[in-house]
Design a protein around this motif. Structure first.
Motif, PDB file in Angstrom:
ATOM      1  N   SER A 169     -69.550 -39.898 -46.077  1.00  0.00           N
ATOM      2  CA  SER A 169     -69.877 -38.771 -45.187  1.00  0.00           C
ATOM      3  C   SER A 169     -70.357 -39.261 -43.837  1.00  0.00           C
ATOM      4  CB  SER A 169     -70.967 -37.902 -45.828  1.00  0.00           C
ATOM      5  OG  SER A 169     -70.515 -37.371 -47.050  1.00  0.00           O
ATOM      6  N   ARG A 170     -71.273 -40.240 -43.862  1.00  0.00           N
ATOM      7  CA  ARG A 170     -71.871 -40.677 -42.596  1.00  0.00           C
ATOM      8  C   ARG A 170     -70.933 -41.578 -41.806  1.00  0.00           C
ATOM      9  NH1 ARG A 170     -77.219 -40.218 -46.137  1.00  0.00           N
ATOM     10  NH2 ARG A 170     -77.573 -38.037 -45.587  1.00  0.00           N
ATOM     11  N   LYS A 171     -69.958 -42.131 -42.511  1.00  0.00           N
ATOM     12  CA  LYS A 171     -68.913 -42.881 -41.818  1.00  0.00           C
ATOM     13  C   LYS A 171     -67.949 -41.902 -41.125  1.00  0.00           C
ATOM     14  CE  LYS A 171     -65.697 -46.590 -42.312  1.00  0.00           C
ATOM     15  NZ  LYS A 171     -65.292 -47.775 -42.964  1.00  0.00           N
ATOM     16  N   THR A 213     -55.431 -23.544 -53.054  1.00  0.00           N
ATOM     17  CA  THR A 213     -54.434 -24.507 -53.536  1.00  0.00           C
ATOM     18  C   THR A 213     -53.685 -25.079 -52.332  1.00  0.00           C
ATOM     19  OG1 THR A 213     -52.833 -22.728 -53.744  1.00  0.00           O
ATOM     20  CG2 THR A 213     -54.044 -23.322 -55.743  1.00  0.00           C
ATOM     21  N   ARG A 214     -52.939 -26.144 -52.570  1.00  0.00           N
ATOM     22  CA  ARG A 214     -52.103 -26.788 -51.530  1.00  0.00           C
ATOM     23  C   ARG A 214     -52.919 -27.137 -50.282  1.00  0.00           C
ATOM     24  NH1 ARG A 214     -49.119 -23.223 -49.470  1.00  0.00           N
ATOM     25  NH2 ARG A 214     -49.782 -21.376 -50.602  1.00  0.00           N
ATOM     26  N   LEU A 215     -54.041 -27.811 -50.478  1.00  0.00           N
ATOM     27  CA  LEU A 215     -54.960 -28.068 -49.374  1.00  0.00           C
ATOM     28  C   LEU A 215     -54.771 -29.459 -48.785  1.00  0.00           C
ATOM     29  CD1 LEU A 215     -57.998 -26.708 -51.358  1.00  0.00           C
ATOM     30  CD2 LEU A 215     -56.912 -25.525 -49.438  1.00  0.00           C
ATOM     31  N   ASP A 216     -54.938 -29.560 -47.472  1.00  0.00           N
ATOM     32  CA  ASP A 216     -54.952 -30.872 -46.817  1.00  0.00           C
ATOM     33  C   ASP A 216     -56.366 -31.422 -46.734  1.00  0.00           C
ATOM     34  OD1 ASP A 216     -52.177 -30.721 -46.311  1.00  0.00           O
ATOM     35  OD2 ASP A 216     -52.589 -29.402 -44.609  1.00  0.00           O
ATOM     36  N   ILE A 217     -57.295 -30.544 -46.398  1.00  0.00           N
ATOM     37  CA  ILE A 217     -58.695 -30.978 -46.286  1.00  0.00           C
ATOM     38  C   ILE A 217     -59.609 -29.935 -46.920  1.00  0.00           C
ATOM     39  CG2 ILE A 217     -58.316 -32.238 -44.121  1.00  0.00           C
ATOM     40  CD1 ILE A 217     -60.042 -29.835 -42.859  1.00  0.00           C
ATOM     41  N   ALA A 218     -60.821 -30.361 -47.219  1.00  0.00           N
ATOM     42  CA  ALA A 218     -61.848 -29.432 -47.696  1.00  0.00           C
ATOM     43  C   ALA A 218     -63.154 -29.783 -47.012  1.00  0.00           C
ATOM     44  CB  ALA A 218     -61.990 -29.524 -49.206  1.00  0.00           C
ATOM     45  N   GLU A 219     -63.736 -28.806 -46.363  1.00  0.00           N
ATOM     46  CA  GLU A 219     -65.074 -28.965 -45.789  1.00  0.00           C
ATOM     47  C   GLU A 219     -66.040 -28.302 -46.763  1.00  0.00           C
ATOM     48  OE1 GLU A 219     -66.754 -30.170 -43.097  1.00  0.00           O
ATOM     49  OE2 GLU A 219     -65.046 -31.320 -42.341  1.00  0.00           O
ATOM     50  N   LEU A 220     -66.809 -29.136 -47.476  1.00  0.00           N
ATOM     51  CA  LEU A 220     -67.708 -28.636 -48.517  1.00  0.00           C
ATOM     52  C   LEU A 220     -69.152 -28.670 -48.026  1.00  0.00           C
ATOM     53  CD1 LEU A 220     -66.169 -30.591 -51.552  1.00  0.00           C
ATOM     54  CD2 LEU A 220     -65.632 -28.266 -50.777  1.00  0.00           C
ATOM     55  N   HIS A 221     -69.834 -27.565 -48.217  1.00  0.00           N
ATOM     56  CA  HIS A 221     -71.236 -27.477 -47.822  1.00  0.00           C
ATOM     57  C   HIS A 221     -72.089 -27.994 -48.988  1.00  0.00           C
ATOM     58  CE1 HIS A 221     -74.734 -24.638 -46.411  1.00  0.00           C
ATOM     59  NE2 HIS A 221     -75.008 -25.904 -46.236  1.00  0.00           N
ATOM     60  N   ASN A 231     -64.558 -33.440 -46.206  1.00  0.00           N
ATOM     61  CA  ASN A 231     -65.537 -33.479 -45.112  1.00  0.00           C
ATOM     62  C   ASN A 231     -65.227 -34.508 -44.024  1.00  0.00           C
ATOM     63  OD1 ASN A 231     -66.881 -31.450 -46.364  1.00  0.00           O
ATOM     64  ND2 ASN A 231     -68.557 -32.697 -47.150  1.00  0.00           N
ATOM     65  N   PRO A 232     -64.075 -34.353 -43.351  1.00  0.00           N
ATOM     66  CA  PRO A 232     -63.812 -35.249 -42.221  1.00  0.00           C
ATOM     67  C   PRO A 232     -64.901 -35.167 -41.147  1.00  0.00           C
ATOM     68  CG  PRO A 232     -62.176 -33.469 -42.348  1.00  0.00           C
ATOM     69  CD  PRO A 232     -62.952 -33.440 -43.610  1.00  0.00           C
ATOM     70  N   SER A 233     -65.631 -34.074 -41.107  1.00  0.00           N
ATOM     71  CA  SER A 233     -66.707 -33.907 -40.107  1.00  0.00           C
ATOM     72  C   SER A 233     -67.964 -34.686 -40.477  1.00  0.00           C
ATOM     73  CB  SER A 233     -67.085 -32.435 -40.003  1.00  0.00           C
ATOM     74  OG  SER A 233     -67.763 -32.034 -41.198  1.00  0.00           O
ATOM     75  N   GLY A 234     -68.056 -35.109 -41.748  1.00  0.00           N
ATOM     76  CA  GLY A 234     -69.293 -35.713 -42.233  1.00  0.00           C
ATOM     77  C   GLY A 234     -70.083 -34.763 -43.125  1.00  0.00           C
TER      78      GLY A 234
END
Lengths: 148, 348
Positions: free
Chosen positions: B166-168, B262-270, B293-296
């Motif tokens: 995440s922090r990376k 479904t059919r997801l490229d990314i997931a931003e999980l809280h 979490n590409p955002s971190g």
């Protein structure tokens, strides 16, 4: 302007109200004062502690209270190395989820143990009652390892 | 159902302490920014909903003060949820579904630095059986982490790996607060905060604000780059942590199914705590080829009442940047993942 009289009034910010606990929690806390722990039994046998007025899964009204515990089994725990001001102890202690005997759910409370090495999921604990009980959750001072 | 799209997103840089600006100034900057990027004149916004918590400001009706940052003259249609901004967006989406408006603004703000957050969060608990114990939010999460570790040979190493990744990832996010290259071994050798949680398993304390503008298909302005809300759903579990299996998240699973995750490229999980990301991934059945979490994520910045809506905004940023076509954004509320919202977003 500087000669104008100054006026002041005391302002106390406070919410003075009393709230009824309702039929179920009122009984739970009244019995806790007498060192008895109650749970709600659903028709299918599940027993919720703390007791509930309604089934959390079906929403059905429940009204059968039964006595559980007082001892139980730790289902999860966390060790507090450095207590915060609001914590029940000023020395290291554990938080735990405790499934009281006869219950099918777990209750959150503190456990007074010697150290994290004295804690284990599955361990048996029993309540230590407060000397002065007034009908609230801290009438149980904490739980402690059985045999302690 | 009316098709609804996110037109724009704005957020403050997230930081440990926002000492330069008041909440009103933070709100003013993100609202102005989001409205400007939306391509809609401000007077065309049909409804506004905010998410925040008066407990953070320590003052009842503190959220009303934030309206100064909106500009509410001539009068506007406005609402508030004492929840994360993700639920403010949900209310705005519902409002558009009812046909009462065609466009809406959702925003949220939180300045946790004004108090002691782990203790403030005690106030979200049942005031009879949980609150008086004095249990704080980190202790509550630690009970969940232990339950998770007790299962299926799960390890603290798996949790630390989530923190490191995440922090990376956050190194690429100019708005993130806590970022860097950390080593799993080194993290694991550090003392526990509340055992079994290390400091690295916990989110930073963060101040910040964000805003989104959404519009029904027929109100999307020309030249806009809409990200479509393909599904949105939220579910809740019993309040008592001991009434649920803390190692699972059935409310997330159900919300994900209802939202069509479904059919997801990314997931931003809280997921404010490391083990919670692993529980959520499992509940949503996310494969290894879904980038998480590409955002971190919340481990890199966790502004209270804001971080859920941030997941939607960050998912949109990935889509706008062309790095993803279809994304999941998740928001959580309460202790130990009690309530969960899942939103599926797709580029035009």
């Amino acid at each position: 302007m500087s000669d104008a009289p100054r006026y002041s009034a005391e302002h106390v910010l406070r919410y003075d109200y009393r709230r009824s606990l309702g039929p179920v929690l009122a009984r739970f806390f009244t019995e806790l004062r007498d060192q008895k722990i109650l749970g709600t039994q659903a028709p299918d046998g599940r027993v919720f502690v703390p007791p509930v007025e309604y089934d959390p899964e079906t929403g059905e009204a429940l009204d059968e209270l039964i006595e559980v515990g007082p001892a139980g089994t730790v289902t999860s725990w966390a060790w507090v190395h450095e207590p915060r001001a609001q914590h029940p102890f000023d020395r290291p202690f554990a938080w735990a989820l405790i499934q009281l005997d006869g219950a099918t759910t777990s209750l959150v409370h503190a456990v007074d143990a010697d150290g994290p090495e004295a804690m284990k999921t599955g361990m048996r604990v029993k309540p230590r009652w407060s000397a002065e009980r007034i009908g609230q959750i801290r009438d149980i001072e904490c739980f402690e390892p059985e045999g302690a | 159902m009316r098709d609804v799209a996110i037109l724009s997103f704005a957020q403050t840089p997230y930081k440990r302490r926002e000492s330069e600006r008041t909440e009103v100034q933070m709100v003013l900057s993100v609202v102005t920014d989001a409205v400007e990027k939306s391509g809609l004149p401000k007077s065309d916004i049909g409804f506004t909903c905010s998410g925040s918590s008066d407990y953070l400001a320590g003052q009842s009706f503190a959220f009303v003060g934030a309206i100064d940052g909106l500009g509410a003259w001539p009068p506007i249609a406005e609402s508030h949820v004492e929840m994360d901004g993700a639920w403010a967006l949900y209310e705005a989406w519902i409002k558009i579904q009812t046909g009462m408006c065609n466009t809406a603004l959702a925003f949220s703000f939180g300045r946790a630095s004004m108090g002691s957050l782990p203790e403030t969060l005690n106030m979200q608990l049942d005031p009879y059986t949980l609150g008086p114990l004095g249990i704080d939010s980190i202790s509550m999460a630690a009970l969940q982490a232990r339950a998770w570790l007790d299962q299926d040979n799960h390890t603290e190493r798996q949790m630390a790996e989530v923190a490191v990744r995440s922090r990376k990832n956050a190194l690429n996010n100019p708005d993130a607060q806590l970022k860097g290259d950390f080593e799993v071994e080194k993290l694991l050798s550090e003392p526990y905060l509340i055992e079994p949680l290390h400091k690295h398993d916990c989110p930073p304390i963060t101040d910040g604000a964000n805003a989104v503008v959404i519009a029904a298909a027929d109100a999307v302005p020309s030249g806009a780059n809409p990200v479509w809300i393909r599904g949105i759903d939220h579910r809740i579990e019993p309040h008592q942590p001991g009434f649920r299996d803390l190692t699972q998240s059935p409310s997330t699973k159900l919300a994900g199914e209802k939202a069509g995750a479904t059919r997801l490229d990314i997931a931003e999980l809280h997921a404010p705590f490391t083990h919670q990301e692993l529980i959520l991934r499992d509940a949503l059945g996310l494969d290894d080829d879904v980038r998480i979490n590409p955002s971190g994520g919340a481990l890199a910045a966790n502004p209270m009442m804001v971080a859920g809506l941030t997941r939607m905004g960050e998912a949109c940023r990935e889509i706008w940047a062309g790095r993803a076509k279809r994304a999941l954004a998740h928001a959580t509320s309460g202790h130990c993942l009690q309530q969960n919202l899942v939103c599926v977003l797709e580029g035009d």
